[in-house]
Write a protein that holds these residues in place. Structure first.
Motif, mmCIF file in Angstrom:
data_model
loop_
_atom_site.group_PDB
_atom_site.id
_atom_site.type_symbol
_atom_site.label_atom_id
_atom_site.label_comp_id
_atom_site.label_asym_id
_atom_site.label_seq_id
_atom_site.Cartn_x
_atom_site.Cartn_y
_atom_site.Cartn_z
ATOM 1 N N ASP A 151 0.828 -1.201 0.000
ATOM 2 C CA ASP A 151 0.000 0.000 0.000
ATOM 3 C C ASP A 151 0.864 1.254 0.000
ATOM 4 O O ASP A 151 2.035 1.205 0.393
ATOM 5 N N VAL A 152 0.282 2.340 -0.429
ATOM 6 C CA VAL A 152 0.983 3.631 -0.451
ATOM 7 C C VAL A 152 -0.005 4.739 -0.089
ATOM 8 O O VAL A 152 -1.225 4.552 -0.150
ATOM 9 N N THR A 153 0.557 5.900 0.259
ATOM 10 C CA THR A 153 -0.258 7.106 0.421
ATOM 11 C C THR A 153 0.361 8.208 -0.430
ATOM 12 O O THR A 153 1.569 8.176 -0.718
ATOM 13 N N ALA A 154 -0.472 9.159 -0.828
ATOM 14 C CA ALA A 154 0.024 10.282 -1.632
ATOM 15 C C ALA A 154 -0.882 11.486 -1.407
ATOM 16 O O ALA A 154 -2.006 11.345 -0.904
ATOM 17 N N GLU A 155 -0.353 12.655 -1.744
ATOM 18 C CA GLU A 155 -1.170 13.864 -1.650
ATOM 19 C C GLU A 155 -1.092 14.617 -2.965
ATOM 20 O O GLU A 155 -0.038 14.652 -3.601
ATOM 21 N N PHE A 156 -2.209 15.185 -3.337
ATOM 22 C CA PHE A 156 -2.243 16.035 -4.530
ATOM 23 C C PHE A 156 -2.952 17.326 -4.149
ATOM 24 O O PHE A 156 -4.123 17.300 -3.748
ATOM 25 N N THR A 157 -2.226 18.445 -4.236
ATOM 26 C CA THR A 157 -2.834 19.738 -3.924
ATOM 27 C C THR A 157 -3.414 20.329 -5.207
ATOM 28 O O THR A 157 -2.704 20.497 -6.204
ATOM 29 N N HIS A 189 -10.507 19.597 -12.137
ATOM 30 C CA HIS A 189 -10.874 18.869 -13.361
ATOM 31 C C HIS A 189 -10.823 17.365 -13.061
ATOM 32 O O HIS A 189 -9.833 16.868 -12.503
ATOM 33 N N GLY A 190 -11.867 16.655 -13.450
ATOM 34 C CA GLY A 190 -11.937 15.223 -13.162
ATOM 35 C C GLY A 190 -10.796 14.424 -13.778
ATOM 36 O O GLY A 190 -10.292 13.472 -13.185
ATOM 37 N N GLY A 191 -10.388 14.819 -14.970
ATOM 38 C CA GLY A 191 -9.304 14.092 -15.638
ATOM 39 C C GLY A 191 -7.991 14.203 -14.867
ATOM 40 O O GLY A 191 -7.221 13.241 -14.801
ATOM 41 N N LEU A 192 -7.771 15.368 -14.259
ATOM 42 C CA LEU A 192 -6.542 15.529 -13.482
ATOM 43 C C LEU A 192 -6.606 14.722 -12.187
ATOM 44 O O LEU A 192 -5.602 14.162 -11.744
ATOM 45 N N LEU A 193 -7.794 14.673 -11.589
ATOM 46 C CA LEU A 193 -7.949 13.841 -10.378
ATOM 47 C C LEU A 193 -7.677 12.381 -10.736
ATOM 48 O O LEU A 193 -7.031 11.644 -9.993
ATOM 49 N N THR A 194 -8.171 11.969 -11.903
ATOM 50 C CA THR A 194 -7.930 10.596 -12.360
ATOM 51 C C THR A 194 -6.436 10.361 -12.569
ATOM 52 O O THR A 194 -5.911 9.293 -12.243
ATOM 53 N N THR A 195 -5.753 11.373 -13.094
ATOM 54 C CA THR A 195 -4.308 11.251 -13.296
ATOM 55 C C THR A 195 -3.605 11.040 -11.956
ATOM 56 O O THR A 195 -2.692 10.206 -11.840
ATOM 57 N N ALA A 196 -4.037 11.801 -10.948
ATOM 58 C CA ALA A 196 -3.423 11.660 -9.622
ATOM 59 C C ALA A 196 -3.655 10.245 -9.083
ATOM 60 O O ALA A 196 -2.755 9.636 -8.475
ATOM 61 N N MET A 197 -4.834 9.703 -9.334
ATOM 62 C CA MET A 197 -5.127 8.331 -8.881
ATOM 63 C C MET A 197 -4.278 7.332 -9.664
ATOM 64 O O MET A 197 -3.705 6.399 -9.108
ATOM 65 N N ASP A 198 -4.184 7.537 -10.978
ATOM 66 C CA ASP A 198 -3.410 6.643 -11.849
ATOM 67 C C ASP A 198 -1.949 6.605 -11.396
ATOM 68 O O ASP A 198 -1.334 5.537 -11.271
ATOM 69 N N PRO A 200 -12.770 21.184 -4.401
ATOM 70 C CA PRO A 200 -12.477 22.604 -4.657
ATOM 71 C C PRO A 200 -10.986 22.868 -4.848
ATOM 72 O O PRO A 200 -10.144 22.145 -4.309
ATOM 73 N N VAL A 201 -10.687 23.933 -5.601
ATOM 74 C CA VAL A 201 -9.306 24.409 -5.721
ATOM 75 C C VAL A 201 -8.786 24.710 -4.322
ATOM 76 O O VAL A 201 -9.535 25.158 -3.453
ATOM 77 N N ASP A 202 -7.512 24.448 -4.113
ATOM 78 C CA ASP A 202 -6.796 24.594 -2.827
ATOM 79 C C ASP A 202 -6.992 23.385 -1.911
ATOM 80 O O ASP A 202 -6.391 23.340 -0.841
ATOM 81 N N SER A 203 -7.829 22.425 -2.318
ATOM 82 C CA SER A 203 -7.963 21.213 -1.491
ATOM 83 C C SER A 203 -6.714 20.376 -1.627
ATOM 84 O O SER A 203 -6.066 20.365 -2.674
ATOM 85 N N VAL A 204 -6.444 19.628 -0.582
ATOM 86 C CA VAL A 204 -5.437 18.567 -0.685
ATOM 87 C C VAL A 204 -6.204 17.252 -0.792
ATOM 88 O O VAL A 204 -7.061 16.958 0.052
ATOM 89 N N ALA A 213 -7.969 2.466 -4.932
ATOM 90 C CA ALA A 213 -7.549 3.667 -4.200
ATOM 91 C C ALA A 213 -8.754 4.525 -3.871
ATOM 92 O O ALA A 213 -9.801 4.443 -4.530
ATOM 93 N N GLU A 214 -8.575 5.349 -2.830
ATOM 94 C CA GLU A 214 -9.595 6.362 -2.560
ATOM 95 C C GLU A 214 -8.903 7.667 -2.220
ATOM 96 O O GLU A 214 -7.793 7.675 -1.688
ATOM 97 N N GLY A 215 -9.549 8.768 -2.580
ATOM 98 C CA GLY A 215 -8.999 10.088 -2.295
ATOM 99 C C GLY A 215 -9.974 10.855 -1.414
ATOM 100 O O GLY A 215 -11.172 10.921 -1.714
ATOM 101 N N ARG A 216 -9.450 11.401 -0.298
ATOM 102 C CA ARG A 216 -10.305 12.125 0.653
ATOM 103 C C ARG A 216 -9.909 13.592 0.701
ATOM 104 O O ARG A 216 -8.731 13.914 0.488
ATOM 105 N N ILE A 217 -10.848 14.431 1.039
ATOM 106 C CA ILE A 217 -10.532 15.855 1.193
ATOM 107 C C ILE A 217 -10.843 16.299 2.625
ATOM 108 O O ILE A 217 -11.585 15.620 3.343
ATOM 109 N N GLY A 218 -10.213 17.399 3.035
ATOM 110 C CA GLY A 218 -10.440 17.904 4.393
ATOM 111 C C GLY A 218 -9.621 17.164 5.428
ATOM 112 O O GLY A 218 -9.883 17.263 6.622
ATOM 113 N N GLY A 219 -8.639 16.380 4.987
ATOM 114 C CA GLY A 219 -7.786 15.603 5.907
ATOM 115 C C GLY A 219 -7.754 14.153 5.478
ATOM 116 O O GLY A 219 -8.624 13.718 4.710
#
Ligand SMILES: CCCCCCCC(=O)SCCNC(=O)CCNC(=O)[C@H](O)C(C)(C)COP(=O)(O)OP(=O)(O)OC[C@H]1O[C@@H](n2cnc3c(N)ncnc32)[C@H](O)[C@@H]1OP(=O)(O)O
Length: 214
Positions: A79-85, A98-107, A135-139, A158-164
């Motif tokens: 397993d791994v963890t990552a952050e995308f701002t 943009h959804g495509g960029l979120l998908t890229t971060a997951m990929d 939203p913009v500025d989210s991690v 994978a799953e991506g969470r916001i707000g922590g």
């Protein structure tokens, strides 16, 4: 009501089949025969950076002028963890990622899992569920894990969470990566880029560019 779409005859060939086929497993769900192998001896130690596999990768390359520059941390297991701002340059709708960029971060995060097996693999299939707007500025806090390996096929989720890291889920993904040989890159990649990567005097970077790669 006149003009209702329900009053139109169904186009030829669009009739429902008499019997629906049994629900099929998604190609990104590991089959029963899949296994969870041990981490490779070369895998980065838990808690350390997986590291960029290629300086010019849009997802993780530190030399990419407009890339996501993601950093991924190895977990204890597969397993791994990552952050995308999410920045202003990542917008789709106003103020939203943009959804495509979120998908890229997951990929990118899912792809880095293959390094834990020391396997060169490329994305064959990637399925994404967009659960809530980001939203913009989210991690985006991403957790990813290998869910099974069967032959050359590596399954992951994978799953991506916001707000922590324990905030609400904003995005979920499942992927199927396929292990490939060096020829996948040397036969298909643009020759000048392949040459540059092969000529890199940094042996470690040279190996990473081809051992675990997009
Ligand atoms: C650290 C690294 C981070 C990387 C993050 C970024 C990741 C990326 O962006 S990778 C780039 C995007 N992906 C690509 O360019 C891949 C392009 N596709 C290809 O090159 C080929 O189709 C490839 C290599 C995936 C498969 O081709 P090939 O090697 O001939 O394998 P093939 O024999 O067709 O398939 C092998 C198995 O996978 C299955 N498979 C292949 N593709 C798919 C697919 N899209 N969906 C479902 N199953 C698939 C096949 O059914 C087969 O299954 P089985 O073994 O049970 O019969």
């Amino acid at each position: 009501m006149t003009g209702s779409i329900t009053s139109q005859p169904a186009p030829k060939g669009s009739e429902q089949p008499a019997e629906r086929p049994a629900a099929q497993l998604s190609p990104t769900t590991p089959p029963q025969e899949a296994v969870l192998p041990p981490r490779a001896p070369e895998a980065p130690a838990p808690g350390t950076l997986v590291g960029s596999h290629y300086d010019h990768c849009f997802g993780c390359g530190p030399q990419h002028p407009a890339g996501l520059r993601m950093t991924v941390v190895a977990g204890e297991g597969l397993d791994v963890t990552a952050e995308f701002t999410v920045g202003a340059g990542h917008q789709g709708g106003p103020g939203l990622a943009h959804g495509g960029l979120l998908t890229t971060a997951m990929d990118e995060t899912l792809g880095s899992l293959n390094w834990l097996l020391h396997a060169a693999a490329v994305t064959g299939r990637l399925e994404t569920d967009f659960v809530r707007p980001v939203p913009v500025d989210s991690v985006l806090h991403i957790r990813a894990r290998i869910t099974g390996v069967h032959g050359r096929k590596i399954y992951s989720a994978a799953e991506g969470r916001i707000g922590g890291p324990d905030g609400p889920v904003a995005i979920r993904a499942q992927a199927l990566f396929i292990q490939v040989k060096l020829e996948h890159f040397t036969q298909h990649g643009r020759p000048e880029d392949i040459k540059k990567a092969l000529d890199d005097p940094d042996l470690f970077k040279r190996a990473r560019a081809f051992e675990v790669n997009p």
